[in-house]
Design a protein around this motif. Sequence first.
Motif, PDB file in Angstrom:
ATOM      1  N   GLU A 144      27.244   0.838  28.938  1.00 37.52           N
ATOM      2  CA  GLU A 144      26.267   1.541  29.791  1.00 37.52           C
ATOM      3  C   GLU A 144      26.881   2.763  30.471  1.00 37.52           C
ATOM      4  OE1 GLU A 144      26.222  -1.813  29.529  1.00 37.52           O
ATOM      5  OE2 GLU A 144      24.297  -1.633  28.476  1.00 37.52           O
ATOM      6  N   GLU A 145      28.206   2.759  30.622  1.00 38.48           N
ATOM      7  CA  GLU A 145      28.856   3.876  31.319  1.00 38.48           C
ATOM      8  C   GLU A 145      29.239   5.022  30.380  1.00 38.48           C
ATOM      9  OE1 GLU A 145      32.101   2.051  33.431  1.00 38.48           O
ATOM     10  OE2 GLU A 145      30.746   0.836  34.665  1.00 38.48           O
ATOM     11  N   LEU A 146      28.992   4.848  29.108  1.00 38.31           N
ATOM     12  CA  LEU A 146      29.358   5.901  28.143  1.00 38.31           C
ATOM     13  C   LEU A 146      28.318   7.011  28.137  1.00 38.31           C
ATOM     14  CD1 LEU A 146      30.343   3.700  25.053  1.00 38.31           C
ATOM     15  CD2 LEU A 146      31.909   5.141  26.376  1.00 38.31           C
ATOM     16  N   GLU A 147      28.760   8.220  27.718  1.00 38.33           N
ATOM     17  CA  GLU A 147      27.787   9.283  27.515  1.00 38.33           C
ATOM     18  C   GLU A 147      26.842   8.855  26.382  1.00 38.33           C
ATOM     19  OE1 GLU A 147      30.643  12.562  25.830  1.00 38.33           O
ATOM     20  OE2 GLU A 147      31.664  11.191  27.183  1.00 38.33           O
ATOM     21  N   PRO A 148      25.570   9.371  26.402  1.00 40.39           N
ATOM     22  CA  PRO A 148      24.519   8.819  25.533  1.00 40.39           C
ATOM     23  C   PRO A 148      24.907   8.685  24.054  1.00 40.39           C
ATOM     24  CG  PRO A 148      23.603  10.409  27.064  1.00 40.39           C
ATOM     25  CD  PRO A 148      25.075  10.417  27.296  1.00 40.39           C
ATOM     26  N   GLU A 149      25.521   9.725  23.487  1.00 41.81           N
ATOM     27  CA  GLU A 149      25.813   9.648  22.043  1.00 41.81           C
ATOM     28  C   GLU A 149      26.811   8.543  21.708  1.00 41.81           C
ATOM     29  OE1 GLU A 149      26.991  13.322  20.163  1.00 41.81           O
ATOM     30  OE2 GLU A 149      25.131  14.263  20.862  1.00 41.81           O
ATOM     31  N   LEU A 150      27.810   8.394  22.599  1.00 45.69           N
ATOM     32  CA  LEU A 150      28.806   7.339  22.359  1.00 45.69           C
ATOM     33  C   LEU A 150      28.194   5.961  22.597  1.00 45.69           C
ATOM     34  CD1 LEU A 150      32.156   8.758  23.811  1.00 45.69           C
ATOM     35  CD2 LEU A 150      31.412   8.606  21.432  1.00 45.69           C
ATOM     36  N   LYS A 151      27.281   5.880  23.562  1.00 42.12           N
ATOM     37  CA  LYS A 151      26.625   4.588  23.845  1.00 42.12           C
ATOM     38  C   LYS A 151      25.850   4.126  22.598  1.00 42.12           C
ATOM     39  CE  LYS A 151      23.540   2.355  27.187  1.00 42.12           C
ATOM     40  NZ  LYS A 151      22.422   1.955  26.338  1.00 42.12           N
ATOM     41  N   ILE A 152      25.140   5.065  21.983  1.00 44.91           N
ATOM     42  CA  ILE A 152      24.387   4.717  20.762  1.00 44.91           C
ATOM     43  C   ILE A 152      25.356   4.232  19.683  1.00 44.91           C
ATOM     44  CG2 ILE A 152      23.049   5.712  18.841  1.00 44.91           C
ATOM     45  CD1 ILE A 152      21.746   7.563  21.011  1.00 44.91           C
ATOM     46  N   ARG A 153      26.456   4.953  19.570  1.00 39.80           N
ATOM     47  CA  ARG A 153      27.441   4.595  18.537  1.00 39.80           C
ATOM     48  C   ARG A 153      28.032   3.219  18.797  1.00 39.80           C
ATOM     49  NH1 ARG A 153      32.340   8.535  16.507  1.00 39.80           N
ATOM     50  NH2 ARG A 153      33.255   6.970  15.130  1.00 39.80           N
ATOM     51  N   GLU A 154      28.368   2.965  20.054  1.00 50.30           N
ATOM     52  CA  GLU A 154      28.999   1.691  20.406  1.00 50.30           C
ATOM     53  C   GLU A 154      28.056   0.513  20.145  1.00 50.30           C
ATOM     54  OE1 GLU A 154      32.040   1.135  21.150  1.00 50.30           O
ATOM     55  OE2 GLU A 154      31.942  -0.944  21.839  1.00 50.30           O
ATOM     56  N   GLU A 155      26.775   0.744  20.381  1.00 52.16           N
ATOM     57  CA  GLU A 155      25.826  -0.374  20.302  1.00 52.16           C
ATOM     58  C   GLU A 155      25.178  -0.520  18.925  1.00 52.16           C
ATOM     59  OE1 GLU A 155      23.372   0.496  23.705  1.00 52.16           O
ATOM     60  OE2 GLU A 155      24.621  -0.787  24.990  1.00 52.16           O
TER      61      GLU A 155
END
Length: 184
Positions: A153-164
């Motif tokens: 949840e603390e990642l910038e949006p693009e990385l959050k999408i990638r992580e999830e």
Amino acid sequence: MNKRKVIPEILNRKSSVCFSDKPVSSEEINLLIEAAKWAPSSRNMQPWKVIFVSKKDDSYSDVLASLSDSNQVWAKNAEIFAIFAIFDDKNINKKFLDIGFCGQNMMLQAEYLGIATHPMGGWSEDLVKKAIGIPEKNHVVFVLALGKKGVAEELEPELKIREEKERMRGDNKDNFNFSNWDFN
Ligand SMILES: Cc1cc2nc3c(=O)[nH]c(=O)nc-3n(C[C@H](O)[C@H](O)[C@H](O)COP(=O)(O)O)c2cc1C
């Protein structure tokens, strides 16, 4: 009932882009080394040379800069880079295989300890060698980013999408067979 299942660390490991600021302890590093060194290798030669570079080291920024631009975007958050190299003389193919086993052992042990990992092939061989003084006759095989697991949840949006993003694998029939080579 005998409930057989796949080892959880195998299922849960993923190439993560989500690292926290919490330090990896020296005890944990020692456990990563202990797991890695018990990997099998051809004639038990243990050809791997693994160098850990942490954010505290002067060479960290040079190793980061040796990575491809697309890897730097997320790898800058990793506390540690483990550089996996082999001495380039004979039986090079076997050494590549051996060091892969070594890296997988380390990644699974890291997963067990709550440490996120991400192997990389995207870097400049010259720059990574220069960054930490690897002699010319060696091959860098892969660089492993490591760090305590962070919060998506603390990642910038693009990385959050990638992580999830859900991890994917092909159909077993494309990779595994019985009795005969019977692939399309
Ligand atoms: C030898 C090797 C090189 C890789 N290089 C990169 C890389 O440069 N950048 C990256 O983001 N991921 C890299 N990966 C990670 C793969 O993309 C990842 O393992 C694959 O998509 C499967 O996902 P999983 O590891 O989460 O199961 C590499 C993996 C391996 C084994």
